[in-house]
Design an enzyme around this catalytic site. Structure first.
Site, PDB file in Angstrom:
ATOM      1  N   LYS A  51     -38.425  -8.138   0.639  1.00 58.50           N
ATOM      2  CA  LYS A  51     -39.169  -9.118  -0.156  1.00 58.50           C
ATOM      3  C   LYS A  51     -39.170 -10.475   0.533  1.00 58.50           C
ATOM      4  O   LYS A  51     -40.203 -11.137   0.630  1.00 58.50           O
ATOM      5  CB  LYS A  51     -38.571  -9.206  -1.572  1.00 58.50           C
ATOM      6  CG  LYS A  51     -38.877  -7.965  -2.404  1.00 58.50           C
ATOM      7  CD  LYS A  51     -38.011  -7.817  -3.638  1.00 58.50           C
ATOM      8  CE  LYS A  51     -38.268  -6.464  -4.305  1.00 58.50           C
ATOM      9  NZ  LYS A  51     -37.353  -6.140  -5.399  1.00 58.50           N
ATOM     10  N   GLN A  95     -32.531  -9.290  -8.306  1.00 62.51           N
ATOM     11  CA  GLN A  95     -32.507  -7.891  -7.870  1.00 62.51           C
ATOM     12  C   GLN A  95     -31.591  -7.082  -8.787  1.00 62.51           C
ATOM     13  O   GLN A  95     -30.432  -7.426  -8.988  1.00 62.51           O
ATOM     14  CB  GLN A  95     -32.031  -7.810  -6.403  1.00 62.51           C
ATOM     15  CG  GLN A  95     -32.116  -6.426  -5.808  1.00 62.51           C
ATOM     16  CD  GLN A  95     -33.548  -5.885  -5.729  1.00 62.51           C
ATOM     17  OE1 GLN A  95     -34.481  -6.589  -5.352  1.00 62.51           O
ATOM     18  NE2 GLN A  95     -33.744  -4.633  -6.122  1.00 62.51           N
ATOM     19  N   ASP A 118     -41.452 -11.184 -12.254  1.00 58.79           N
ATOM     20  CA  ASP A 118     -41.230  -9.752 -12.475  1.00 58.79           C
ATOM     21  C   ASP A 118     -41.745  -9.313 -13.842  1.00 58.79           C
ATOM     22  O   ASP A 118     -41.817  -8.123 -14.139  1.00 58.79           O
ATOM     23  CB  ASP A 118     -39.730  -9.427 -12.378  1.00 58.79           C
ATOM     24  CG  ASP A 118     -39.379  -8.792 -11.036  1.00 58.79           C
ATOM     25  OD1 ASP A 118     -40.272  -8.163 -10.432  1.00 58.79           O
ATOM     26  OD2 ASP A 118     -38.214  -8.922 -10.615  1.00 58.79           O
TER      27      ASP A 118
END
Ligand code: NDP
Length: 290
Positions: A51, A95, A118
């Protein structure tokens, strides 16, 4: 037909790179992603690195903050608050998974909705369920993008989603049932479903996200259907460690009209959509629209 997620993600990254040039020329800053990694799970380290690398490729600023798995929940909340208040950061990525002593729900809720790229903050989840504009979780958005770019019709089609996680199954099922995104007839099956094949065999579009290697076999799939395999399972093959999906790709590809491979299907799209959502967050920060 193989649905090439890697190719589409490269196209999207090229498009984002161009948009970033225009955006930064106009606004004098680039979109920024703040990443938080707790502990040292190899898969998580790999995903975060990918990422961060992708951010660099499209011209974003990024900052990776790594913490020992022993970090307390309060200290982690404090670190997220720093990103919430950092003007250079427009999107925040936590994460997952987090260590057991940390309440994942509490942590995800602490990311302000404006930086929740997200799409996991309950405010954004609520908006999504109500059909309002918001950040859509990246994997679900990636699946929509594959369907759109390969011109796969969803309206009036029967979509069967296997798996009901908050990250994948639920959001994609919800979106595809909405008039604007999919206008499809959606069935969700899960671990309590009896005779799963009787459902999957009815699917025009079958989306599988359960984390069970080769769970979907050719006899569970309707002829000519579209199969989207979200699963990422690491298995040992001889001395090699390889990634395989939730679908028995080699056999199902002979039955399906189109199928995503693993790796190279949904995975690369998830990262591309994280970049897209971060660009969107940066645009919204200067008064842009969804
Ligand atoms: P979760 O473990 O959170 O959810 C799994 C879901 O599958 C649950 O709803 C569970 O049912 C259901 N399930 C489990 N076993 C069965 C079974 N035998 N039959 C029917 N349903 C079953 O997983 P995620 O959704 O987070 O991830 C799923 C997979 O997708 C994983 O392999 C993960 O690595 C991968 N993934 C890939 C991404 C990508 O970018 N390509 C992104 C995110 C995930 P129940 O609710 O009843 O427990």
């Amino acid at each position: 037909m193989i649905l090439d997620g890697k190719k589409i993600s490269e196209q999207i990254k090229t498009e984002i790179t161009e948009e970033v040039k225009i955006f930064s020329a106009k606004n004098n800053f680039v979109p920024g992603l703040g990443c938080i990694l707790v502990g040292s799970i190899p898969a998580s380290e790999y995903y975060v690195k990918s990422k961060v690398k992708s951010c660099g490729e499209v011209g974003f600023y990024s900052k990776l903050n790594k913490f020992d798995s022993t970090i307390s929940e309060n200290d982690l909340l404090f670190e997220i608050e720093k990103f919430n208040n950092d003007a250079k950061i427009h999107g925040i990525l936590i994460q997952l998974p987090l260590p057991n002593h940390i309440n994942e729900e509490k942590i995800l809720q602490s990311v302000i909705p404006e930086k929740d790229v997200d799409g996991f903050n309950p405010i954004n989840v609520g908006k999504l369920v109500l059909g309002q504009k918001t950040f859509v979780p990246c994997t679900a958005l990636g699946i929509l993008e594959i369907l759109k770019r390969y011109k796969i019709e969803t309206m009036g089609k029967h979509v069967v989603v296997v798996g009901r996680s908050n990250i994948v199954g639920r959001p994609i099922a919800n979106l595809l049932s909405q008039k604007e995104y999919g206008n499809a007839i959606v069935t969700i099956v899960h671990s309590a479903s009896k005779d799963i094949a009787s459902f999957t065999k009815q699917a025009d579009i079958l989306i599988v996200a359960i984390g069970k290697p080769k769970f979907i076999t050719a006899n569970m799939v309707k002829n000519g259907s579209v199969v989207i395999d979200v699963g990422i399972n690491r298995i040992q093959k001889g001395n090699e460690s390889i990634l395989i999906g939730d679908v028995d790709f080699e056999n199902v590809k002979n039955v399906a009209s189109a199928i995503t491979p693993v790796p190279g299907g949904v995975g690369p799209l998830t990262i591309a959509m994280l970049l897209q959502n971060t660009l969107l967050a940066a645009k919204l920060s200067v008064g842009g629209n969804y």
